[in-house]
Design a protein around this motif. Structure first.
Motif, PDB file in Angstrom:
ATOM      1  N   GLU A  63       0.814  -1.222   0.000  1.00 15.14           N
ATOM      2  CA  GLU A  63       0.000   0.000   0.000  1.00 15.14           C
ATOM      3  C   GLU A  63       0.844   1.267   0.000  1.00 15.14           C
ATOM      4  O   GLU A  63       0.345   2.335   0.309  1.00 15.14           O
ATOM      5  N   GLU A  64       2.128   1.151  -0.348  1.00 14.25           N
ATOM      6  CA  GLU A  64       3.007   2.318  -0.326  1.00 14.25           C
ATOM      7  C   GLU A  64       3.611   2.576  -1.693  1.00 14.25           C
ATOM      8  O   GLU A  64       4.023   1.647  -2.388  1.00 14.25           O
ATOM      9  N   ALA A  65       3.674   3.849  -2.049  1.00 14.84           N
ATOM     10  CA  ALA A  65       4.329   4.279  -3.280  1.00 14.84           C
ATOM     11  C   ALA A  65       5.541   5.123  -2.894  1.00 14.84           C
ATOM     12  O   ALA A  65       5.449   5.988  -2.020  1.00 14.84           O
ATOM     13  N   GLN A  66       6.661   4.870  -3.536  1.00 15.74           N
ATOM     14  CA  GLN A  66       7.905   5.617  -3.307  1.00 15.74           C
ATOM     15  C   GLN A  66       8.237   6.358  -4.599  1.00 15.74           C
ATOM     16  O   GLN A  66       8.499   5.730  -5.622  1.00 15.74           O
ATOM     17  N   VAL A  67       8.184   7.689  -4.565  1.00 15.31           N
ATOM     18  CA  VAL A  67       8.529   8.470  -5.747  1.00 15.31           C
ATOM     19  C   VAL A  67      10.014   8.269  -6.036  1.00 15.31           C
ATOM     20  O   VAL A  67      10.849   8.416  -5.142  1.00 15.31           O
ATOM     21  N   THR A  68      10.321   7.912  -7.269  1.00 13.36           N
ATOM     22  CA  THR A  68      11.712   7.686  -7.662  1.00 13.36           C
ATOM     23  C   THR A  68      12.305   8.941  -8.295  1.00 13.36           C
ATOM     24  O   THR A  68      13.431   9.307  -7.997  1.00 13.36           O
ATOM     25  N   ASN A  69      11.578   9.561  -9.177  1.00 14.35           N
ATOM     26  CA  ASN A  69      12.053  10.773  -9.834  1.00 14.35           C
ATOM     27  C   ASN A  69      10.896  11.477 -10.537  1.00 14.35           C
ATOM     28  O   ASN A  69       9.924  10.850 -10.936  1.00 14.35           O
ATOM     29  N   ILE A  70      11.055  12.779 -10.663  1.00 18.57           N
ATOM     30  CA  ILE A  70      10.094  13.600 -11.384  1.00 18.57           C
ATOM     31  C   ILE A  70      10.886  14.769 -11.952  1.00 18.57           C
ATOM     32  O   ILE A  70      11.705  15.369 -11.244  1.00 18.57           O
ATOM     33  N   ALA A  71      10.708  15.046 -13.236  1.00 16.51           N
ATOM     34  CA  ALA A  71      11.494  16.112 -13.866  1.00 16.51           C
ATOM     35  C   ALA A  71      10.788  16.632 -15.111  1.00 16.51           C
ATOM     36  O   ALA A  71      10.053  15.903 -15.784  1.00 16.51           O
ATOM     37  N   LEU A  72      11.062  17.891 -15.383  1.00 13.81           N
ATOM     38  CA  LEU A  72      10.616  18.546 -16.617  1.00 13.81           C
ATOM     39  C   LEU A  72      11.841  19.159 -17.281  1.00 13.81           C
ATOM     40  O   LEU A  72      12.827  19.478 -16.606  1.00 13.81           O
ATOM     41  N   THR A  73      11.770  19.347 -18.594  1.00 10.26           N
ATOM     42  CA  THR A  73      12.857  20.061 -19.254  1.00 10.26           C
ATOM     43  C   THR A  73      12.943  21.457 -18.642  1.00 10.26           C
ATOM     44  O   THR A  73      11.943  21.995 -18.152  1.00 10.26           O
ATOM     45  N   ALA A  74      14.128  22.036 -18.680  1.00  7.62           N
ATOM     46  CA  ALA A  74      14.354  23.343 -18.047  1.00  7.62           C
ATOM     47  C   ALA A  74      13.379  24.407 -18.564  1.00  7.62           C
ATOM     48  O   ALA A  74      12.871  25.208 -17.777  1.00  7.62           O
ATOM     49  N   VAL A  75      13.086  24.402 -19.849  1.00 12.21           N
ATOM     50  CA  VAL A  75      12.210  25.445 -20.402  1.00 12.21           C
ATOM     51  C   VAL A  75      10.752  25.271 -19.995  1.00 12.21           C
ATOM     52  O   VAL A  75       9.963  26.205 -20.111  1.00 12.21           O
ATOM     53  N   GLN A  76      10.383  24.095 -19.505  1.00 11.63           N
ATOM     54  CA  GLN A  76       8.989  23.838 -19.126  1.00 11.63           C
ATOM     55  C   GLN A  76       8.720  24.075 -17.643  1.00 11.63           C
ATOM     56  O   GLN A  76       7.568  24.055 -17.211  1.00 11.63           O
ATOM     57  N   ARG A  77       9.753  24.295 -16.859  1.00  7.69           N
ATOM     58  CA  ARG A  77       9.572  24.479 -15.423  1.00  7.69           C
ATOM     59  C   ARG A  77       8.900  25.808 -15.128  1.00  7.69           C
ATOM     60  O   ARG A  77       9.055  26.778 -15.864  1.00  7.69           O
TER      61      ARG A  77
END
Length: 158
Positions: A63-77
């Protein structure tokens, strides 16, 4: 036009490029290729027309989720896409049975910390010298009402 979909193996190269642009110790193309076929992983990509401009992922165990990574290209941030992506990832994890979600974030990443707090994550501890590139600590954050969060998102769309 911005849209979201599940990661497929063919996305691995584009996702690895975004990862390399975003993190000092990036995962490889092969890592993402494997994640696309991992039954315990849940990854979402963000597309602008046909171009992948971001991604987020987590591992789900019981029942647990561990976020591994999340990213956007620099121009989309800074456009709100990170919040939309994280919301979709949280809802996808809840749909797969996760009741809680955890992640680590650098204390120096104030914008990410604010985003996670806006989404209901709370800091619960510190992992000392967690980041290998500079020995920076990590703030451990938890969201303990993932299913309720997902239900609220569904209600808001109705």
């Amino acid at each position: 036009m911005i849209r979201y979909r599940a990661l497929v193996p063919e996305d691995a190269e584009a996702v690895a490029r975004i990862e390399a642009e975003s993190f000092p110790t990036p995962w490889s193309r092969e890592d993402f290729w494997r994640e696309a076929s991992n039954d315990f992983a849940c990854y979402i990509v963000v597309l602008d027309e046909a171009d992948i401009i971001g991604f987020g992922g987590c591992w789900i165990s019981f029942e647990e989720a561990q976020v591994t990574n999340i990213a956007l290209t620099a121009v989309q941030r800074g456009r709100g896409l990170g919040k939309a992506l994280m919301t979709r990832l949280m809802c996808a994890a809840a749909a797969r049975g996760a009741a809680r979600m955890t992640l680590e974030v650098r204390p120096s990443n104030a914008s990410a910390r604010r985003l996670y707090e806006e989404l209901g994550f709370a800091p619960i501890g510190v992992r000392k010298k967690y980041y290998q590139d500079n020995d920076e600590d990590a703030i451990l954050m938890w969201h303990t009402r993932l299913k309720e969060f997902a239900d609220e998102q569904t209600d808001a769309r109705d």
